[in-house]
Design a protein around this motif. Sequence first.
Motif, PDB file in Angstrom:
ATOM      1  N   TRP A  94       3.911  12.045   5.690  1.00 50.84           N
ATOM      2  CA  TRP A  94       2.776  12.286   6.579  1.00 50.84           C
ATOM      3  C   TRP A  94       1.679  11.257   6.343  1.00 50.84           C
ATOM      4  O   TRP A  94       1.115  10.707   7.288  1.00 50.84           O
ATOM      5  CB  TRP A  94       2.241  13.699   6.338  1.00 50.84           C
ATOM      6  N   ASP A  95       1.375  10.968   5.077  1.00 50.05           N
ATOM      7  CA  ASP A  95       0.318  10.014   4.748  1.00 50.05           C
ATOM      8  C   ASP A  95       0.661   8.618   5.268  1.00 50.05           C
ATOM      9  O   ASP A  95      -0.194   7.917   5.813  1.00 50.05           O
ATOM     10  CB  ASP A  95       0.107   9.990   3.227  1.00 50.05           C
ATOM     11  N   SER A  96       1.915   8.219   5.113  1.00 48.24           N
ATOM     12  CA  SER A  96       2.328   6.895   5.553  1.00 48.24           C
ATOM     13  C   SER A  96       2.206   6.755   7.064  1.00 48.24           C
ATOM     14  O   SER A  96       1.672   5.757   7.568  1.00 48.24           O
ATOM     15  CB  SER A  96       3.771   6.626   5.110  1.00 48.24           C
ATOM     16  N   ARG A  97       2.672   7.750   7.794  1.00 49.61           N
ATOM     17  CA  ARG A  97       2.625   7.654   9.253  1.00 49.61           C
ATOM     18  C   ARG A  97       1.193   7.743   9.770  1.00 49.61           C
ATOM     19  O   ARG A  97       0.811   7.020  10.700  1.00 49.61           O
ATOM     20  CB  ARG A  97       3.484   8.750   9.860  1.00 49.61           C
ATOM     21  N   ALA A  98       0.376   8.619   9.161  1.00 43.63           N
ATOM     22  CA  ALA A  98      -1.018   8.722   9.583  1.00 43.63           C
ATOM     23  C   ALA A  98      -1.765   7.434   9.261  1.00 43.63           C
ATOM     24  O   ALA A  98      -2.550   6.938  10.072  1.00 43.63           O
ATOM     25  CB  ALA A  98      -1.677   9.915   8.898  1.00 43.63           C
ATOM     26  N   GLY A  99      -1.527   6.864   8.064  1.00 44.98           N
ATOM     27  CA  GLY A  99      -2.168   5.607   7.698  1.00 44.98           C
ATOM     28  C   GLY A  99      -1.752   4.475   8.609  1.00 44.98           C
ATOM     29  O   GLY A  99      -2.563   3.604   8.953  1.00 44.98           O
ATOM     30  N   PHE A 100      -0.489   4.449   9.009  1.00 49.26           N
ATOM     31  CA  PHE A 100       0.021   3.431   9.925  1.00 49.26           C
ATOM     32  C   PHE A 100      -0.729   3.485  11.250  1.00 49.26           C
ATOM     33  O   PHE A 100      -1.175   2.452  11.771  1.00 49.26           O
ATOM     34  CB  PHE A 100       1.516   3.662  10.148  1.00 49.26           C
ATOM     35  N   ARG A 101      -0.902   4.691  11.784  1.00 50.90           N
ATOM     36  CA  ARG A 101      -1.578   4.829  13.079  1.00 50.90           C
ATOM     37  C   ARG A 101      -3.059   4.473  12.977  1.00 50.90           C
ATOM     38  O   ARG A 101      -3.616   3.844  13.874  1.00 50.90           O
ATOM     39  CB  ARG A 101      -1.391   6.262  13.606  1.00 50.90           C
ATOM     40  N   VAL A 102      -3.703   4.877  11.873  1.00 52.88           N
ATOM     41  CA  VAL A 102      -5.123   4.559  11.702  1.00 52.88           C
ATOM     42  C   VAL A 102      -5.320   3.054  11.588  1.00 52.88           C
ATOM     43  O   VAL A 102      -6.230   2.486  12.208  1.00 52.88           O
ATOM     44  CB  VAL A 102      -5.680   5.281  10.452  1.00 52.88           C
ATOM     45  N   ASP A 103      -4.481   2.378  10.795  1.00 51.12           N
ATOM     46  CA  ASP A 103      -4.584   0.925  10.658  1.00 51.12           C
ATOM     47  C   ASP A 103      -4.454   0.235  12.009  1.00 51.12           C
ATOM     48  O   ASP A 103      -5.204  -0.698  12.326  1.00 51.12           O
ATOM     49  CB  ASP A 103      -3.495   0.404   9.709  1.00 51.12           C
ATOM     50  N   ARG A 104      -3.500   0.682  12.796  1.00 53.00           N
ATOM     51  CA  ARG A 104      -3.288   0.053  14.102  1.00 53.00           C
ATOM     52  C   ARG A 104      -4.492   0.267  15.012  1.00 53.00           C
ATOM     53  O   ARG A 104      -4.919  -0.659  15.717  1.00 53.00           O
ATOM     54  CB  ARG A 104      -2.017   0.610  14.750  1.00 53.00           C
ATOM     55  N   ARG A 105      -5.048   1.493  14.989  1.00 56.82           N
ATOM     56  CA  ARG A 105      -6.216   1.763  15.833  1.00 56.82           C
ATOM     57  C   ARG A 105      -7.425   0.938  15.404  1.00 56.82           C
ATOM     58  O   ARG A 105      -8.185   0.458  16.241  1.00 56.82           O
ATOM     59  CB  ARG A 105      -6.555   3.264  15.804  1.00 56.82           C
ATOM     60  N   ILE A 106      -7.618   0.782  14.072  1.00 57.02           N
ATOM     61  CA  ILE A 106      -8.761   0.001  13.581  1.00 57.02           C
ATOM     62  C   ILE A 106      -8.661  -1.444  14.041  1.00 57.02           C
ATOM     63  O   ILE A 106      -9.630  -2.040  14.513  1.00 57.02           O
ATOM     64  CB  ILE A 106      -8.825   0.078  12.043  1.00 57.02           C
ATOM     65  N   VAL A 107      -7.469  -2.033  13.911  1.00 54.84           N
ATOM     66  CA  VAL A 107      -7.272  -3.430  14.323  1.00 54.84           C
ATOM     67  C   VAL A 107      -7.484  -3.581  15.825  1.00 54.84           C
ATOM     68  O   VAL A 107      -8.173  -4.504  16.283  1.00 54.84           O
ATOM     69  CB  VAL A 107      -5.873  -3.911  13.905  1.00 54.84           C
ATOM     70  N   GLU A 108      -6.924  -2.678  16.613  1.00 53.99           N
ATOM     71  CA  GLU A 108      -7.061  -2.766  18.062  1.00 53.99           C
ATOM     72  C   GLU A 108      -8.513  -2.595  18.491  1.00 53.99           C
ATOM     73  O   GLU A 108      -9.000  -3.302  19.365  1.00 53.99           O
ATOM     74  CB  GLU A 108      -6.168  -1.721  18.733  1.00 53.99           C
ATOM     75  N   ALA A 109      -9.224  -1.640  17.852  1.00 50.83           N
ATOM     76  CA  ALA A 109     -10.630  -1.428  18.201  1.00 50.83           C
ATOM     77  C   ALA A 109     -11.482  -2.629  17.828  1.00 50.83           C
ATOM     78  O   ALA A 109     -12.377  -3.032  18.577  1.00 50.83           O
ATOM     79  CB  ALA A 109     -11.150  -0.168  17.495  1.00 50.83           C
ATOM     80  N   TYR A 110     -11.191  -3.231  16.678  1.00 50.83           N
ATOM     81  CA  TYR A 110     -11.973  -4.385  16.230  1.00 50.83           C
ATOM     82  C   TYR A 110     -11.742  -5.593  17.141  1.00 50.83           C
ATOM     83  O   TYR A 110     -12.659  -6.373  17.403  1.00 50.83           O
ATOM     84  CB  TYR A 110     -11.600  -4.734  14.787  1.00 50.83           C
ATOM     85  N   LEU A 111     -10.528  -5.751  17.643  1.00 45.85           N
ATOM     86  CA  LEU A 111     -10.249  -6.861  18.543  1.00 45.85           C
ATOM     87  C   LEU A 111     -10.945  -6.665  19.892  1.00 45.85           C
ATOM     88  O   LEU A 111     -11.399  -7.621  20.516  1.00 45.85           O
ATOM     89  CB  LEU A 111      -8.738  -7.012  18.739  1.00 45.85           C
ATOM     90  N   ARG A 112     -11.045  -5.399  20.327  1.00 43.03           N
ATOM     91  CA  ARG A 112     -11.703  -5.136  21.606  1.00 43.03           C
ATOM     92  C   ARG A 112     -13.209  -5.377  21.509  1.00 43.03           C
ATOM     93  O   ARG A 112     -13.820  -5.979  22.395  1.00 43.03           O
ATOM     94  CB  ARG A 112     -11.438  -3.699  22.069  1.00 43.03           C
ATOM     95  N   ASN A 113     -13.806  -4.878  20.444  1.00 41.71           N
ATOM     96  CA  ASN A 113     -15.261  -4.974  20.294  1.00 41.71           C
ATOM     97  C   ASN A 113     -15.623  -4.873  18.826  1.00 41.71           C
ATOM     98  O   ASN A 113     -15.739  -3.769  18.294  1.00 41.71           O
ATOM     99  CB  ASN A 113     -15.950  -3.870  21.098  1.00 41.71           C
ATOM    100  N   PRO A 114     -15.813  -5.991  18.137  1.00 41.16           N
ATOM    101  CA  PRO A 114     -16.112  -5.941  16.696  1.00 41.16           C
ATOM    102  C   PRO A 114     -17.343  -5.122  16.362  1.00 41.16           C
ATOM    103  O   PRO A 114     -17.378  -4.431  15.352  1.00 41.16           O
ATOM    104  CB  PRO A 114     -16.310  -7.414  16.336  1.00 41.16           C
ATOM    105  N   GLU A 115     -18.395  -5.183  17.206  1.00 37.75           N
ATOM    106  CA  GLU A 115     -19.618  -4.444  16.909  1.00 37.75           C
ATOM    107  C   GLU A 115     -19.384  -2.940  16.993  1.00 37.75           C
ATOM    108  O   GLU A 115     -19.884  -2.175  16.170  1.00 37.75           O
ATOM    109  CB  GLU A 115     -20.738  -4.853  17.875  1.00 37.75           C
ATOM    110  N   ALA A 116     -18.609  -2.504  17.979  1.00 33.25           N
ATOM    111  CA  ALA A 116     -18.359  -1.077  18.142  1.00 33.25           C
ATOM    112  C   ALA A 116     -17.474  -0.537  17.036  1.00 33.25           C
ATOM    113  O   ALA A 116     -17.451   0.664  16.775  1.00 33.25           O
ATOM    114  CB  ALA A 116     -17.707  -0.804  19.504  1.00 33.25           C
ATOM    115  N   ALA A 117     -16.728  -1.426  16.378  1.00 31.61           N
ATOM    116  CA  ALA A 117     -15.798  -0.971  15.345  1.00 31.61           C
ATOM    117  C   ALA A 117     -16.459  -0.867  13.974  1.00 31.61           C
ATOM    118  O   ALA A 117     -15.842  -0.432  13.023  1.00 31.61           O
ATOM    119  CB  ALA A 117     -14.608  -1.936  15.257  1.00 31.61           C
ATOM    120  N   VAL A 118     -17.751  -1.284  13.860  1.00 29.67           N
ATOM    121  CA  VAL A 118     -18.432  -1.158  12.576  1.00 29.67           C
ATOM    122  C   VAL A 118     -18.654   0.317  12.276  1.00 29.67           C
ATOM    123  O   VAL A 118     -19.171   1.056  13.116  1.00 29.67           O
ATOM    124  CB  VAL A 118     -19.784  -1.903  12.604  1.00 29.67           C
TER     125      VAL A 118
END
Length: 405
Positions: free
Chosen positions: A34-58
């Motif tokens: 569970w931890d691995s899959r949840a961490g995988f999804r969170v990492d992907r969302r963080i990267v995608e959000a930061y690429l869309r808008n770095p300021e909003a991802a702070v």
Amino acid sequence: MADTDPWCAACEWNLESFAPAENAGWVWRLIDRWDSRAGFRVDRRIVEAYLRNPEAAVPRAGYLFLVLISAVLMLLLAAVVVAGLRFLLQGERLPIIPGALLLGGAWLLRPRLGRLKKLLRGVHVVPVTRAPVLHNLVERIARETGAPLPDVLALDYSWNAYAAVVGIRRTKVLVLGIPLLLVMGPQHLVALIGHELGHLRHKDNGRRLLTQPALTAFGTFSELLRPPRGNAVDLRLAGSTAFLFTAWQAVTGVVSLLLFAVHLGVHVLDSRGSRRAELRADAMSVQAAGSTAAMEMVDLSPLLPELRGYVRGHVPEGRQAGDHWRSMLTLARDRELRSVAVQRQLSIRLGASLLASHPAPGRRRQWMAGLPYALPAVVVSAGDAAAIEAELNPYAAAMHRWMVG
């Protein structure tokens, strides 16, 4: 890779699948999965959000919540200190005991500013006179990126690098691992220093200080309340004593477990901000060294376990340890970088966790690749690279003497 689950290199299908250790119990295997899959999804969302808008991802909401918890804990700490002093000042025998206990608890929960002397224990402080070219490189990177210059530059024997701010005077320290410097090319070194100075520029250590009480208090109390192992029979207790001991174990065990659950929760919340802070520091790495060198520097991370084996105690007679290790590591590094794509993606699987303070190297590389291509702001000339290697050789020799005992 034969012992790993298959995945699609193009679309990341099944990359989040993770097989926990077989020798773990079924509960821990379930938690790991569970931890691995949840961490995988969170990492992907963080990267995608930061690429869309770095300021909003702070990170803001989670960080402010942790600061609020820390502020409440500090108010409680102040109240505990006042109550403890009042007990002690009464001067009677019985009030002295709870007063001492209250002050002892306050001491355990005190904010830690860190100590420069403790941090520098076991490391080599590098003065400007011993490594002028390396110091000049750090100054150039700080100037080009707008980062503050560290007050102390030090080298240690780890495969790591970090920047810290410690003490009442808030002394800025940059520590670089000698093996890590030996494995890196000149521009990789610029990327590494740029990343660490990024933490100083964005005051990540100061942010950590403001959330420190929330991140440590619950774990400390959980550890203090954890009951000893063994039951009443093991301790040869009987009658009412055995009953009271068992009841005490049950109550403190449940409270300790609940406090540890809160401890894990605040660390999960903090880890998201920490991972965003690492991407923010990676942006300075790209700014300083350029996109190519910064991405190659990150690509080295999953290769380090393989490269560690080349730094050994045996050095051929007549050769300097630094030159010998550097030549072997450079050959191995260039060979491994030619086929790093699979290791990069595998790191996304193996490095995924809700508690991870860094995004997986593959995710960091993926994020850098999505940024506009950048040329290096700081370029190390061949002459400067050779001078830095010569400056590092005495410290590598000291490391070799330490290895052979």
